[in-house]
Write a protein that holds these residues in place. Structure first.
Motif, PDB file in Angstrom:
ATOM      1  N   VAL A  41       0.836  -1.204   0.000  1.00 18.71           N
ATOM      2  CA  VAL A  41       0.000   0.000   0.000  1.00 18.71           C
ATOM      3  C   VAL A  41       0.867   1.249   0.000  1.00 18.71           C
ATOM      4  O   VAL A  41       1.832   1.347   0.752  1.00 18.71           O
ATOM      5  CB  VAL A  41      -0.908   0.027   1.248  1.00 18.71           C
ATOM      6  N   TYR A  42       0.489   2.186  -0.835  1.00 16.95           N
ATOM      7  CA  TYR A  42       1.068   3.520  -0.789  1.00 16.95           C
ATOM      8  C   TYR A  42      -0.087   4.456  -0.474  1.00 16.95           C
ATOM      9  O   TYR A  42      -0.952   4.700  -1.309  1.00 16.95           O
ATOM     10  CB  TYR A  42       1.723   3.896  -2.122  1.00 16.95           C
ATOM     11  N   GLY A  43      -0.142   4.938   0.746  1.00 12.86           N
ATOM     12  CA  GLY A  43      -1.260   5.758   1.195  1.00 12.86           C
ATOM     13  C   GLY A  43      -1.272   7.145   0.578  1.00 12.86           C
ATOM     14  O   GLY A  43      -0.233   7.680   0.201  1.00 12.86           O
ATOM     15  N   GLU A  44      -2.443   7.706   0.495  1.00 13.02           N
ATOM     16  CA  GLU A  44      -2.625   9.063  -0.013  1.00 13.02           C
ATOM     17  C   GLU A  44      -1.812  10.035   0.832  1.00 13.02           C
ATOM     18  O   GLU A  44      -1.895  10.041   2.052  1.00 13.02           O
ATOM     19  CB  GLU A  44      -4.110   9.434   0.023  1.00 13.02           C
ATOM     20  N   ALA A  45      -1.007  10.866   0.183  1.00 13.09           N
ATOM     21  CA  ALA A  45      -0.141  11.807   0.892  1.00 13.09           C
ATOM     22  C   ALA A  45      -0.917  12.970   1.506  1.00 13.09           C
ATOM     23  O   ALA A  45      -0.544  13.468   2.565  1.00 13.09           O
ATOM     24  CB  ALA A  45       0.929  12.341  -0.053  1.00 13.09           C
ATOM     25  N   GLN A  46      -1.978  13.379   0.862  1.00 11.28           N
ATOM     26  CA  GLN A  46      -2.768  14.503   1.375  1.00 11.28           C
ATOM     27  C   GLN A  46      -3.707  13.997   2.469  1.00 11.28           C
ATOM     28  O   GLN A  46      -4.552  13.146   2.226  1.00 11.28           O
ATOM     29  CB  GLN A  46      -3.565  15.144   0.241  1.00 11.28           C
ATOM     30  N   THR A  47      -3.528  14.520   3.667  1.00 12.05           N
ATOM     31  CA  THR A  47      -4.262  14.002   4.821  1.00 12.05           C
ATOM     32  C   THR A  47      -5.780  14.059   4.639  1.00 12.05           C
ATOM     33  O   THR A  47      -6.475  13.144   5.076  1.00 12.05           O
ATOM     34  CB  THR A  47      -3.864  14.738   6.117  1.00 12.05           C
ATOM     35  N   HIS A  48      -6.296  15.071   3.985  1.00 13.79           N
ATOM     36  CA  HIS A  48      -7.742  15.169   3.819  1.00 13.79           C
ATOM     37  C   HIS A  48      -8.295  14.139   2.819  1.00 13.79           C
ATOM     38  O   HIS A  48      -9.510  13.946   2.727  1.00 13.79           O
ATOM     39  CB  HIS A  48      -8.166  16.594   3.428  1.00 13.79           C
ATOM     40  N   LEU A  49      -7.401  13.452   2.099  1.00 15.06           N
ATOM     41  CA  LEU A  49      -7.820  12.409   1.149  1.00 15.06           C
ATOM     42  C   LEU A  49      -7.465  10.998   1.614  1.00 15.06           C
ATOM     43  O   LEU A  49      -7.730  10.025   0.904  1.00 15.06           O
ATOM     44  CB  LEU A  49      -7.185  12.667  -0.225  1.00 15.06           C
ATOM     45  N   ARG A  50      -6.893  10.857   2.794  1.00 14.04           N
ATOM     46  CA  ARG A  50      -6.470   9.522   3.263  1.00 14.04           C
ATOM     47  C   ARG A  50      -7.624   8.553   3.433  1.00 14.04           C
ATOM     48  O   ARG A  50      -7.424   7.342   3.399  1.00 14.04           O
ATOM     49  CB  ARG A  50      -5.672   9.649   4.556  1.00 14.04           C
ATOM     50  N   HIS A  51      -8.810   9.068   3.608  1.00  8.50           N
ATOM     51  CA  HIS A  51      -9.967   8.176   3.711  1.00  8.50           C
ATOM     52  C   HIS A  51     -10.090   7.295   2.464  1.00  8.50           C
ATOM     53  O   HIS A  51     -10.595   6.178   2.535  1.00  8.50           O
ATOM     54  CB  HIS A  51     -11.251   8.979   3.949  1.00  8.50           C
ATOM     55  N   GLN A  52      -9.604   7.770   1.324  1.00 12.85           N
ATOM     56  CA  GLN A  52      -9.665   6.976   0.094  1.00 12.85           C
ATOM     57  C   GLN A  52      -8.795   5.726   0.201  1.00 12.85           C
ATOM     58  O   GLN A  52      -9.171   4.647  -0.257  1.00 12.85           O
ATOM     59  CB  GLN A  52      -9.246   7.824  -1.107  1.00 12.85           C
ATOM     60  N   THR A  53      -7.619   5.866   0.818  1.00 17.69           N
ATOM     61  CA  THR A  53      -6.746   4.706   1.028  1.00 17.69           C
ATOM     62  C   THR A  53      -7.426   3.705   1.943  1.00 17.69           C
ATOM     63  O   THR A  53      -7.448   2.504   1.668  1.00 17.69           O
ATOM     64  CB  THR A  53      -5.401   5.146   1.642  1.00 17.69           C
ATOM     65  N   TRP A  54      -7.983   4.195   3.058  1.00 21.34           N
ATOM     66  CA  TRP A  54      -8.631   3.301   4.021  1.00 21.34           C
ATOM     67  C   TRP A  54      -9.863   2.638   3.419  1.00 21.34           C
ATOM     68  O   TRP A  54     -10.134   1.461   3.691  1.00 21.34           O
ATOM     69  CB  TRP A  54      -8.968   4.052   5.307  1.00 21.34           C
ATOM     70  N   THR A  55     -10.601   3.344   2.597  1.00 18.83           N
ATOM     71  CA  THR A  55     -11.757   2.749   1.925  1.00 18.83           C
ATOM     72  C   THR A  55     -11.310   1.624   0.999  1.00 18.83           C
ATOM     73  O   THR A  55     -11.923   0.548   0.963  1.00 18.83           O
ATOM     74  CB  THR A  55     -12.540   3.820   1.138  1.00 18.83           C
ATOM     75  N   THR A  56     -10.223   1.851   0.266  1.00 15.23           N
ATOM     76  CA  THR A  56      -9.681   0.808  -0.608  1.00 15.23           C
ATOM     77  C   THR A  56      -9.316  -0.428   0.204  1.00 15.23           C
ATOM     78  O   THR A  56      -9.671  -1.555  -0.156  1.00 15.23           O
ATOM     79  CB  THR A  56      -8.446   1.325  -1.376  1.00 15.23           C
ATOM     80  N   LEU A  57      -8.611  -0.245   1.312  1.00 12.87           N
ATOM     81  CA  LEU A  57      -8.213  -1.382   2.149  1.00 12.87           C
ATOM     82  C   LEU A  57      -9.420  -2.111   2.726  1.00 12.87           C
ATOM     83  O   LEU A  57      -9.438  -3.346   2.773  1.00 12.87           O
ATOM     84  CB  LEU A  57      -7.282  -0.924   3.269  1.00 12.87           C
ATOM     85  N   LYS A  58     -10.421  -1.376   3.180  1.00 14.36           N
ATOM     86  CA  LYS A  58     -11.630  -2.020   3.707  1.00 14.36           C
ATOM     87  C   LYS A  58     -12.303  -2.861   2.637  1.00 14.36           C
ATOM     88  O   LYS A  58     -12.741  -3.977   2.893  1.00 14.36           O
ATOM     89  CB  LYS A  58     -12.603  -0.971   4.240  1.00 14.36           C
ATOM     90  N   ASN A  59     -12.383  -2.313   1.425  1.00 12.05           N
ATOM     91  CA  ASN A  59     -13.041  -3.031   0.336  1.00 12.05           C
ATOM     92  C   ASN A  59     -12.296  -4.296  -0.057  1.00 12.05           C
ATOM     93  O   ASN A  59     -12.909  -5.338  -0.273  1.00 12.05           O
ATOM     94  CB  ASN A  59     -13.209  -2.124  -0.886  1.00 12.05           C
ATOM     95  N   ILE A  60     -10.972  -4.234  -0.163  1.00 10.52           N
ATOM     96  CA  ILE A  60     -10.235  -5.422  -0.608  1.00 10.52           C
ATOM     97  C   ILE A  60     -10.051  -6.437   0.521  1.00 10.52           C
ATOM     98  O   ILE A  60      -9.799  -7.603   0.252  1.00 10.52           O
ATOM     99  CB  ILE A  60      -8.873  -5.071  -1.246  1.00 10.52           C
ATOM    100  N   SER A  61     -10.194  -6.022   1.773  1.00 10.10           N
ATOM    101  CA  SER A  61     -10.001  -6.959   2.890  1.00 10.10           C
ATOM    102  C   SER A  61     -11.023  -8.085   2.863  1.00 10.10           C
ATOM    103  O   SER A  61     -10.758  -9.173   3.371  1.00 10.10           O
ATOM    104  CB  SER A  61     -10.060  -6.226   4.229  1.00 10.10           C
TER     105      SER A  61
END
Length: 107
Positions: A74-94
């Motif tokens: 995983v390479y997380g979103e660098a912009q803190t206000h967009l990090r929810h997109q990384t976490w949403t991706t991880l939740k979906n693929i888990s």
């Protein structure tokens, strides 16, 4: 081996396989000058690409004499206000696989 933040085109990442001593490679291209992931492995390991996005590379790995398992780079979103997109991706693929799971990355 998984390399994050390659900042290279996929052909250049894949060309590194031999230089690094690996038989195979797979790359997720970078977005401009950020991101990108490269995965490298030898023929003794069977790797299946399960999926990828701007934020992740998800694979199953099968080594001789061991049970199949799953790795997500995983390479997380660098912009803190967009990090929810990384976490949403991880939740979906888990939920996509029951394999034992290892998640590596930069969050």
């Amino acid at each position: 081996m998984c390399i994050l933040e390659t900042q290279l085109e996929s052909a250049r990442v894949e060309a590194l396989a031999g230089t690094l001593g690996f038989d195979n490679s797979y790359a997720v291209i970078s977005q401009g000058r950020s991101g990108g992931r490269g995965l490298f492995w030898n023929n003794s390991i069977k790797v299946e690409i399960l999926g990828y996005s701007v934020y992740h590379l998800d694979v199953s790995i099968e080594e001789q004499g061991t049970e199949k398992w799953r790795m997500t780079c995983v390479y997380g979103e660098a912009q803190t206000h967009l990090r929810h997109q990384t976490w949403t991706t991880l939740k979906n693929i888990s939920t996509l696989s029951a394999l034992p799971w290892l998640c590596l990355g930069d969050f």
